[in-house]
Design an enzyme around this catalytic site. Structure first.
Site, PDB file in Angstrom:
ATOM      1  N   CYS A  80       0.862  -1.186   0.000  1.00 50.61           N
ATOM      2  CA  CYS A  80       0.000   0.000   0.000  1.00 50.61           C
ATOM      3  C   CYS A  80       0.898   1.237   0.000  1.00 50.61           C
ATOM      4  CB  CYS A  80      -0.941  -0.008   1.202  1.00 50.61           C
ATOM      5  SG  CYS A  80      -2.028  -1.449   1.164  1.00 50.61           S
TER       6      CYS A  80
ATOM      7  N   CYS B  94       2.173   3.030   3.493  1.00 51.24           N
ATOM      8  CA  CYS B  94       2.432   2.185   4.664  1.00 51.24           C
ATOM      9  C   CYS B  94       3.913   1.826   4.796  1.00 51.24           C
ATOM     10  CB  CYS B  94       1.596   0.911   4.543  1.00 51.24           C
ATOM     11  SG  CYS B  94       1.949  -0.283   5.844  1.00 51.24           S
TER      12      CYS B  94
ATOM     13  N   GLY C 252       1.988  -6.490   8.613  1.00 53.29           N
ATOM     14  CA  GLY C 252       1.500  -7.615   7.819  1.00 53.29           C
ATOM     15  C   GLY C 252       0.016  -7.599   7.541  1.00 53.29           C
ATOM     16  N   GLU C 253      -0.375  -8.446   6.597  1.00 49.35           N
ATOM     17  CA  GLU C 253      -1.782  -8.588   6.209  1.00 49.35           C
ATOM     18  C   GLU C 253      -2.284  -9.917   6.798  1.00 49.35           C
ATOM     19  OE1 GLU C 253      -4.510  -7.139   4.759  1.00 49.35           O
ATOM     20  OE2 GLU C 253      -5.338  -9.117   5.122  1.00 49.35           O
TER      21      GLU C 253
ATOM     22  N   SER D 113      -7.897  -6.691  10.845  1.00 45.11           N
ATOM     23  CA  SER D 113      -7.939  -5.625   9.849  1.00 45.11           C
ATOM     24  C   SER D 113      -7.341  -6.151   8.550  1.00 45.11           C
ATOM     25  CB  SER D 113      -7.131  -4.429  10.353  1.00 45.11           C
ATOM     26  OG  SER D 113      -7.067  -3.423   9.352  1.00 45.11           O
TER      27      SER D 113
ATOM     28  N   SER E 197      -9.586  -1.900   5.301  1.00 44.39           N
ATOM     29  CA  SER E 197      -8.843  -0.702   4.916  1.00 44.39           C
ATOM     30  C   SER E 197      -9.346  -0.230   3.562  1.00 44.39           C
ATOM     31  CB  SER E 197      -7.350  -1.044   4.838  1.00 44.39           C
ATOM     32  OG  SER E 197      -6.888  -1.365   6.122  1.00 44.39           O
TER      33      SER E 197
ATOM     34  N   ASN F  83       0.103   8.888   9.215  1.00 37.88           N
ATOM     35  CA  ASN F  83       1.327   8.989  10.012  1.00 37.88           C
ATOM     36  C   ASN F  83       2.524   8.917   9.087  1.00 37.88           C
ATOM     37  OD1 ASN F  83       0.149   9.062  12.682  1.00 37.88           O
ATOM     38  ND2 ASN F  83      -0.528   6.982  12.225  1.00 37.88           N
TER      39      ASN F  83
ATOM     40  N   CYS G 215      -0.166   3.914  13.673  1.00 39.98           N
ATOM     41  CA  CYS G 215      -0.583   3.084  12.532  1.00 39.98           C
ATOM     42  C   CYS G 215       0.317   3.321  11.331  1.00 39.98           C
ATOM     43  CB  CYS G 215      -1.985   3.464  12.074  1.00 39.98           C
ATOM     44  SG  CYS G 215      -3.215   3.233  13.311  1.00 39.98           S
TER      45      CYS G 215
END
Ligand code: SAH
Ligand code: SF4
Length: 376
Positions: free
Chosen positions: A128, A131, A177-178, A209, A231, A308, A351
């Site tokens: 993403c 991120c 991580g996902e 998430s 997300s 962030n 985050c």
């Protein structure tokens, strides 16, 4: 708080680490040893509720069985490399994850609850655009022992709550991580979190998430119907394709259909949609209106996350007034919306800032191969 109470325990080579086994798996393990399956119940409670550091303390098992377990199994917590404490009470731990790699967990204390944000992978392949974990690339999946070990570690080192309850009351899979790309390890960890013999957390206190791996959203609904956060970050495919590349595999319409199926499995179940606020990218009144159209009348809540920043990334956080106006506009359309308070940013624990500060991580990105894997 000190980590002295935590030792790397019984680290005997490749012996199975019982900390990551949910009840059914542990029962099979004991049956395989010619023991009664109820041994699993005793051992689960010892490890997760009574913080056993080894088998010798398990006094309701025979000495012979304790000795046998010590030689063929282990109870091993992740090894903590560094602890950072934020001025706002947030604590971040860096854990060893082999080959110079590390993962991070963050504890966020609030009035009436203690939330632990845990990692499910070393890095992330989904790339993403905003991120820090994605920018690091993917290294490997964590095992269920490494996932649940983060919770066990936190409960062992943090002081208990007022009535003697463990410090961690809520767990969110919002670290590195996902989680749905590591389904095989995440589901056993969820079962341990839910089990009355271990952490006994209700489904509402556990949140997975995901950036939107649609087939696994459906599987999760049937296997372990915990709270789901998605997300979203953009109200149309053109923008989401750029911000969240997995959208090219599972576009918004398909993703939302899976969310409504998930919500329908339980009464009063809402899906939380995370929406990172990026200045000039996804934060205009028009974006708010299109978002409202997607979610209006659905079992949905929106959680706005002020972006962030992290080194090497060019996005900027939307201003406080823009975030407020975006929130008000959604509220006027009848949408339940909150803005996430940024916690722990002075220790890079907010985050999207978790990067594990690693060396030599392979930069595997969401190339064609990963897209095919994610589709499978
Ligand atoms: N992989 C999962 C969970 C980990 S990220 C997922 O993507 O949902 C947890 C949340 O932080 C996600 O909503 C993610 O999009 C968001 N996030 C990632 N980077 C961020 C950043 N730099 N600032 C704010 N939020 C971020
Ligand atoms: Fe991976 Fe989530 Fe970061 Fe996307 S936001 S790169 S899915 S950790």
């Amino acid at each position: 708080m000190s980590a002295h109470a935590v030792i790397v325990m019984n680290n005997v080579g490749e012996n199975p680490n019982l900390i990551g086994m949910p009840r059914a798996e542990l029962e099979n393990f004991f049956v395989g040893l010619g023991e009664k399956p109820y041994r699993a119940r005793q051992v689960l409670q010892w490890i997760h509720q009574r913080d056993a550091a080894g088998f010798d303390v398990m006094t309701d098992l025979s000495q012979k069985l304790r000795d046998r377990l010590a030689s063929i199994a282990r109870i091993e917590l992740p090894q903590m490399l560094r602890e950072s404490a934020s001025a706002d009470g947030t604590v971040k731990w860096l854990f060893e994850s082999g080959a110079g790699q590390a993962i991070e967990s963050v504890f966020i204390p609030e009035a009436g609850r203690g939330t632990l944000c845990i990692s499910s992978q070393v890095g992330c392949a989904l790339d993403c655009a905003f991120c820090a974990t994605g920018a690091q690339g993917f290294n490997r999946n964590l095992s269920s022992a490494e996932i649940i070990g983060q919770v066990s570690f936190a409960n062992r080192v943090l002081p208990r709550r007022d009535h003697g309850e463990p410090a961690v009351t809520n767990v969110v899979f919002m670290g590195m991580g996902e989680p749905l790309a590591n389904y095989r390890s995440v589901v056993p960890a969820l079962r341990i979190l839910l089990s009355d013999l271990a952490y006994g957390l209700s489904r509402r206190r556990i949140t997975v998430s995901t950036s939107g791996i649609v087939p696994h959203i459906d599987r999760l609904g049937h296997d372990c119907n915990v709270s789901l956060a998605v997300s979203l970050h953009a109200p149309d495919d053109e923008l989401r394709d750029r911000l969240v590349p997995i959208n090219r595999v599972h576009p918004i319409e398909e993703l939302l259909a899976a969310c409504w199926r998930y919500a329908a499995l339980h009464a009063n179940r809402f899906i939380t949609f995370e929406y990172v606020m990026l200045a000039g990218v996804n934060d205009s009144p028009g974006h708010a209106d299109r978002l409202a159209e997607l979610l209006c009348g659905k079992p949905a809540k929106i959680n706005l996350i002020p972006f962030n920043p992290f080194p090497g990334n060019e996005f900027r956080r939307s201003s406080a007034s823009t975030i407020q106006a975006f929130q008000n506009r959604l509220r006027r359309r009848g949408i339940v919306v909150t803005t996430r308070k940024t916690r722990g940013d002075d220790i890079d624990a907010a985050c999207g800032q978790l990067a594990g500060k690693v060396i030599n991580r392979a930069r595997v990105r969401l190339g064609e191969k990963n897209l095919r894997m994610a589709k499978a």
